[in-house]
Scaffold this motif. Structure first.
Motif, PDB file in Angstrom:
ATOM      1  N   LEU A   1     -34.222  -5.324  -9.030  1.00 38.09           N
ATOM      2  CA  LEU A   1     -33.100  -4.686  -8.453  1.00 38.09           C
ATOM      3  C   LEU A   1     -33.632  -3.551  -7.217  1.00 38.09           C
ATOM      4  O   LEU A   1     -32.949  -3.538  -6.291  1.00 38.09           O
ATOM      5  N   GLU A   2     -34.767  -3.185  -7.662  1.00 37.40           N
ATOM      6  CA  GLU A   2     -35.325  -2.146  -6.565  1.00 37.40           C
ATOM      7  C   GLU A   2     -35.813  -2.876  -5.531  1.00 37.40           C
ATOM      8  O   GLU A   2     -35.465  -2.711  -4.458  1.00 37.40           O
ATOM      9  N   GLY A   3     -36.373  -4.096  -5.703  1.00 35.42           N
ATOM     10  CA  GLY A   3     -36.737  -5.089  -4.621  1.00 35.42           C
ATOM     11  C   GLY A   3     -35.584  -5.522  -3.554  1.00 35.42           C
ATOM     12  O   GLY A   3     -35.557  -5.530  -2.456  1.00 35.42           O
ATOM     13  N   VAL A   4     -34.381  -5.917  -4.435  1.00 35.81           N
ATOM     14  CA  VAL A   4     -33.122  -6.017  -3.641  1.00 35.81           C
ATOM     15  C   VAL A   4     -32.865  -5.114  -2.941  1.00 35.81           C
ATOM     16  O   VAL A   4     -32.141  -5.064  -1.636  1.00 35.81           O
ATOM     17  N   ALA A   5     -32.671  -3.754  -3.299  1.00 36.66           N
ATOM     18  CA  ALA A   5     -32.217  -2.490  -2.707  1.00 36.66           C
ATOM     19  C   ALA A   5     -33.126  -2.361  -1.655  1.00 36.66           C
ATOM     20  O   ALA A   5     -32.689  -2.010  -0.333  1.00 36.66           O
ATOM     21  N   LEU A   6     -34.350  -2.555  -1.499  1.00 29.97           N
ATOM     22  CA  LEU A   6     -35.365  -2.292  -0.313  1.00 29.97           C
ATOM     23  C   LEU A   6     -34.949  -3.667   0.806  1.00 29.97           C
ATOM     24  O   LEU A   6     -35.098  -3.237   1.904  1.00 29.97           O
ATOM     25  N   ALA A   7     -34.532  -4.615   0.097  1.00 29.75           N
ATOM     26  CA  ALA A   7     -34.265  -5.706   1.218  1.00 29.75           C
ATOM     27  C   ALA A   7     -32.812  -5.504   2.018  1.00 29.75           C
ATOM     28  O   ALA A   7     -32.813  -5.752   3.216  1.00 29.75           O
ATOM     29  N   VAL A   8     -32.010  -4.594   1.402  1.00 28.54           N
ATOM     30  CA  VAL A   8     -30.883  -4.221   1.802  1.00 28.54           C
ATOM     31  C   VAL A   8     -30.976  -3.150   2.903  1.00 28.54           C
ATOM     32  O   VAL A   8     -30.459  -3.254   4.139  1.00 28.54           O
ATOM     33  N   ILE A   9     -31.897  -2.459   2.461  1.00 32.21           N
ATOM     34  CA  ILE A   9     -32.334  -1.183   3.320  1.00 32.21           C
ATOM     35  C   ILE A   9     -33.041  -1.769   4.528  1.00 32.21           C
ATOM     36  O   ILE A   9     -32.843  -1.630   6.026  1.00 32.21           O
ATOM     37  N   CYS A  10     -33.890  -2.799   4.487  1.00 33.55           N
ATOM     38  CA  CYS A  10     -34.498  -3.407   5.496  1.00 33.55           C
ATOM     39  C   CYS A  10     -33.214  -3.935   6.592  1.00 33.55           C
ATOM     40  O   CYS A  10     -33.711  -3.871   7.851  1.00 33.55           O
ATOM     41  N   LEU A  11     -32.312  -4.816   5.973  1.00 28.90           N
ATOM     42  CA  LEU A  11     -31.571  -5.314   6.861  1.00 28.90           C
ATOM     43  C   LEU A  11     -30.736  -3.992   7.535  1.00 28.90           C
ATOM     44  O   LEU A  11     -30.187  -4.436   8.776  1.00 28.90           O
ATOM     45  N   ILE A  12     -30.501  -3.066   6.851  1.00 28.97           N
ATOM     46  CA  ILE A  12     -29.954  -2.037   7.626  1.00 28.97           C
ATOM     47  C   ILE A  12     -30.595  -1.435   8.917  1.00 28.97           C
ATOM     48  O   ILE A  12     -30.519  -1.133   9.810  1.00 28.97           O
ATOM     49  N   GLU A  13     -32.108  -1.441   8.487  1.00 32.75           N
ATOM     50  CA  GLU A  13     -32.858  -0.792   9.613  1.00 32.75           C
ATOM     51  C   GLU A  13     -32.859  -1.881  10.872  1.00 32.75           C
ATOM     52  O   GLU A  13     -32.965  -1.366  11.867  1.00 32.75           O
ATOM     53  N   LEU A  14     -32.843  -2.964  10.370  1.00 34.58           N
ATOM     54  CA  LEU A  14     -32.737  -4.506  11.451  1.00 34.58           C
ATOM     55  C   LEU A  14     -31.459  -4.172  12.308  1.00 34.58           C
ATOM     56  O   LEU A  14     -31.568  -4.083  13.278  1.00 34.58           O
ATOM     57  N   ILE A  15     -30.433  -3.857  11.647  1.00 34.05           N
ATOM     58  CA  ILE A  15     -29.200  -3.815  12.377  1.00 34.05           C
ATOM     59  C   ILE A  15     -29.060  -2.454  13.458  1.00 34.05           C
ATOM     60  O   ILE A  15     -28.973  -2.680  14.451  1.00 34.05           O
ATOM     61  N   ALA A  16     -29.940  -1.547  12.763  1.00 29.44           N
ATOM     62  CA  ALA A  16     -30.130  -0.322  13.423  1.00 29.44           C
ATOM     63  C   ALA A  16     -30.743  -0.542  14.603  1.00 29.44           C
ATOM     64  O   ALA A  16     -30.561  -0.056  15.996  1.00 29.44           O
ATOM     65  N   LEU A  17     -31.982  -1.190  14.733  1.00 27.60           N
ATOM     66  CA  LEU A  17     -32.862  -1.609  15.613  1.00 27.60           C
ATOM     67  C   LEU A  17     -32.170  -2.449  16.578  1.00 27.60           C
ATOM     68  O   LEU A  17     -32.194  -2.114  17.885  1.00 27.60           O
ATOM     69  N   GLY A  18     -31.580  -3.249  16.183  1.00 20.80           N
ATOM     70  CA  GLY A  18     -30.664  -4.286  17.276  1.00 20.80           C
ATOM     71  C   GLY A  18     -29.540  -3.433  18.047  1.00 20.80           C
ATOM     72  O   GLY A  18     -29.167  -3.888  18.987  1.00 20.80           O
ATOM     73  N   ALA A  19     -28.996  -2.409  17.294  1.00 19.48           N
ATOM     74  CA  ALA A  19     -28.004  -1.586  17.924  1.00 19.48           C
ATOM     75  C   ALA A  19     -28.523  -0.557  18.895  1.00 19.48           C
ATOM     76  O   ALA A  19     -27.964   0.122  19.393  1.00 19.48           O
ATOM     77  N   GLY A  20     -30.005  -0.589  18.795  1.00 22.67           N
ATOM     78  CA  GLY A  20     -30.454   0.413  19.901  1.00 22.67           C
ATOM     79  C   GLY A  20     -30.439   1.889  19.137  1.00 22.67           C
ATOM     80  O   GLY A  20     -30.519   2.869  20.152  1.00 22.67           O
ATOM     81  N   GLN A  21     -30.425   1.907  18.108  1.00 23.51           N
ATOM     82  CA  GLN A  21     -30.194   3.409  17.354  1.00 23.51           C
ATOM     83  C   GLN A  21     -31.481   4.096  16.709  1.00 23.51           C
ATOM     84  O   GLN A  21     -31.570   4.803  15.741  1.00 23.51           O
ATOM     85  N   THR A  22     -32.273   3.493  17.144  1.00 23.53           N
ATOM     86  CA  THR A  22     -34.083   4.183  16.808  1.00 23.53           C
ATOM     87  C   THR A  22     -34.396   4.841  18.163  1.00 23.53           C
ATOM     88  O   THR A  22     -34.376   4.389  19.170  1.00 23.53           O
ATOM     89  N   ALA A  23     -35.297   5.736  17.632  1.00 23.23           N
ATOM     90  CA  ALA A  23     -35.939   6.497  18.762  1.00 23.23           C
ATOM     91  C   ALA A  23     -37.134   5.824  19.346  1.00 23.23           C
ATOM     92  O   ALA A  23     -37.079   6.039  20.758  1.00 23.23           O
ATOM     93  N   SER A  24     -37.744   5.180  18.575  1.00 20.75           N
ATOM     94  CA  SER A  24     -38.938   4.234  19.105  1.00 20.75           C
ATOM     95  C   SER A  24     -38.855   2.750  18.722  1.00 20.75           C
ATOM     96  O   SER A  24     -38.593   2.418  17.223  1.00 20.75           O
ATOM     97  N   THR A  25     -38.878   1.830  19.393  1.00 18.04           N
ATOM     98  CA  THR A  25     -38.903   0.433  19.156  1.00 18.04           C
ATOM     99  C   THR A  25     -39.920   0.160  18.217  1.00 18.04           C
ATOM    100  O   THR A  25     -39.684  -0.549  17.021  1.00 18.04           O
ATOM    101  N   ALA A  26     -41.342   0.350  18.593  1.00 15.38           N
ATOM    102  CA  ALA A  26     -42.342   0.161  17.756  1.00 15.38           C
ATOM    103  C   ALA A  26     -42.376   0.549  16.402  1.00 15.38           C
ATOM    104  O   ALA A  26     -42.773   0.185  15.337  1.00 15.38           O
ATOM    105  N   SER A  27     -41.965   1.966  16.364  1.00 14.75           N
ATOM    106  CA  SER A  27     -41.793   2.643  14.983  1.00 14.75           C
ATOM    107  C   SER A  27     -40.623   1.931  14.065  1.00 14.75           C
ATOM    108  O   SER A  27     -40.958   1.674  12.757  1.00 14.75           O
ATOM    109  N   GLY A  28     -39.609   1.559  14.754  1.00 14.21           N
ATOM    110  CA  GLY A  28     -38.788   0.640  13.841  1.00 14.21           C
ATOM    111  C   GLY A  28     -39.038  -0.430  13.421  1.00 14.21           C
ATOM    112  O   GLY A  28     -38.853  -0.756  12.403  1.00 14.21           O
ATOM    113  N   ILE A  29     -39.845  -1.129  14.389  1.00 12.86           N
ATOM    114  CA  ILE A  29     -40.319  -2.382  13.754  1.00 12.86           C
ATOM    115  C   ILE A  29     -41.390  -2.335  12.578  1.00 12.86           C
ATOM    116  O   ILE A  29     -41.536  -2.959  11.689  1.00 12.86           O
TER     117      ILE A  29
END
Length: 138
Positions: A16-44
């Motif tokens: 379940l912790e692994g699944v929760a981190l995978a969901v967080i990873c998807l949220i981070e990926l969406i934020a990166l795609g929407a340009g909501q990160t300060a640095s693209t390299a740090s976001g990746i």
């Protein structure tokens, strides 16, 4: 040999912790795609590290079910880090009790279950009981 109850419960918590981190990873990926990160390299980099942690927790879950000591020890390390993160979150103002309970509480439960699973598996392992002889030759 069938896994014990604490072993199954510990594997479920790790999964379940692994699944929760995978969901967080998807949220981070969406934020990166929407340009909501300060640095693209740090976001990746953050996405890659989060994904690695999610995969590791999945592997620890699988290994715990198969009584692999490397999986239980890796799981204990992740749980100790989760407890530390939960305790550290208490220093923030305002206190985010949901985060503290979700991360720290889950990690504490996982830690107790992994220790219990290790004790039960160790008690049933003939290599650790000494039933096969002392191993001394001479």
């Amino acid at each position: 040999m069938r896994p014990s109850g604490p072993t199954i419960a510990a594997a479920i918590v790790l999964a379940l912790e692994g699944v929760a981190l995978a969901v967080i990873c998807l949220i981070e990926l969406i934020a990166l795609g929407a340009g909501q990160t300060a640095s693209t390299a740090s976001g990746i980099a953050l996405i890659v590290l989060t994904l690695l942690a999610a995969v590791a927790l999945g592997a620890f879950s699988w290994g715990t079910l198969h009584r692999a000591s490397w999986a239980r020890s890796g799981g204990v390390v992740f749980q100790a880090l989760g407890v530390a993160l939960g305790l550290a979150s208490l220093s923030l103002e305002p206190k985010v009790w949901l985060f503290t309970g979700a991360v720290g509480g889950t990690a504490l439960i996982g830690l107790v279950l992994l220790i219990s699973a290790t004790r039960r598996d160790g008690a049933s392992d003939p290599r650790l009981r000494g039933d096969e002889g002392s191993g001394d030759r001479g």
